[in-house]
Design a protein around this motif. Structure first.
Motif, short mmCIF file in Angstrom:
data_model
loop_
_atom_site.label_atom_id
_atom_site.label_comp_id
_atom_site.label_asym_id
_atom_site.label_seq_id
_atom_site.Cartn_x
_atom_site.Cartn_y
_atom_site.Cartn_z
N PHE A 1 0.85 -1.18 0.00
CA PHE A 1 0.00 0.00 0.00
C PHE A 1 0.88 1.23 0.00
O PHE A 1 1.77 1.35 0.83
N ARG B 1 -0.18 8.19 -0.97
CA ARG B 1 0.24 9.27 -1.88
C ARG B 1 0.46 10.58 -1.13
O ARG B 1 0.97 11.54 -1.70
N TYR C 1 -1.80 -0.70 -3.87
CA TYR C 1 -2.98 0.04 -3.45
C TYR C 1 -2.59 1.48 -3.22
O TYR C 1 -1.56 1.76 -2.60
N THR C 2 -3.39 2.38 -3.69
CA THR C 2 -3.09 3.80 -3.53
C THR C 2 -4.21 4.48 -2.77
O THR C 2 -5.38 4.18 -2.98
N GLY C 3 -3.86 5.35 -1.90
CA GLY C 3 -4.86 6.07 -1.12
C GLY C 3 -4.20 6.89 -0.04
O GLY C 3 -3.13 7.45 -0.25
N ILE C 4 -4.84 6.93 1.11
CA ILE C 4 -4.29 7.68 2.25
C ILE C 4 -4.15 6.74 3.43
O ILE C 4 -5.09 6.05 3.78
N CYS C 5 -2.98 6.72 4.04
CA CYS C 5 -2.76 5.80 5.14
C CYS C 5 -3.34 6.34 6.45
O CYS C 5 -3.62 7.53 6.58
#
Lengths: 125, 125
Positions: free
Chosen positions: B80, B83, B114-118
């Motif tokens: 993951f 970004r 997987y891309t997103g916000i942690c």
DNA sequence: ACAAGAAACAGTAACGATTCCTATTATTGA
DNA sequence: TCAATAATAGGAATCGTTACTGTTTCTTGT
């Protein structure tokens, strides 16, 4: 960049990415676009690719080789990269569920890269 | 390169990648290795990383940012990428079945990004 | 239609990750 | 210990991508 202006070059780029299942690199698109927009510059290609990605109109793919590839198909799907011939092909799957335990981030997109040998190369071996 | 010779530098590199869950870049590994192998060169780091990848002893990860990252954990798992902070973290999943229709290639490995916000960045927002 | 302001452009220089090159060093097997 | 050669250090070169600059084109208000 308050108001986004229309541009012939960006249209041509989006058009060049429509209805194809290969996944061209920026350089490849540049070469192709020169036939319809002879004065287009590589910088313009890169800038507009970034704009279109940011806008969600196309996808940027990484992995396999060292350069980025672009996909005009934004329907979620995976890709398969043949390490023998370097071709990047689509893999669609339906009813795909994934469960995460102890994961509290927000997934906005995912991208799966399968590596191996494609149909054609197996035959050619 | 008929017979592979042993090398202190390659050992140090493999050792540096063991038992960690971050996914350092070549440059990061280079900086770290300089503390135990002060005369190591960046070229040596790259060459040995490639050798270890080819040998299946480590994994090379791409996507997220523009550089490659390396993973000493060769158990199949996904990653993951946030970004927002750029951190690359592991995502393990078990009982993962995938079905392909009309696919006759040979998949040797796959890599999911997987891309997103942690977690942390969501809290920090 | 026209002119002003700003986005987008072409062309090119700069950048950064990675690879390549060469003379030197380290490892191996005899 | 010695010869053969893989691996190295250091630096130059490569290549995908981004940044910069002066010019062109698009938009909007008149």
């Amino acid at each position: 960049m308050a108001v986004r202006k229309h541009s012939r070059q960006r249209d041509a780029l989006l058009n060049a990415l429509a209805d194809r299942t290969d996944h061209p690199s920026a350089e490849t698109l540049y070469q192709e676009l020169r036939e319809v927009e002879p004065k287009i510059s590589l910088g313009t290609v890169y800038r507009n690719l970034a704009l279109l990605v940011e806008n969600g109109e196309i996808l940027k793919l990484t992995g396999g080789d060292d350069k980025s590839h672009y996909d005009g198909n934004i329907k979620p799907h995976d890709h398969f990269w043949c390490r023998s011939c370097g071709k990047l092909t689509d893999i669609f799957h339906e009813d795909f569920e994934m469960t995460f335990k102890n994961f509290n981030g927000r997934i906005e997109s995912h991208q799966t890269l399968y590596t191996g040998i494609c149909d054609e190369c197996i035959k050619a071996e």
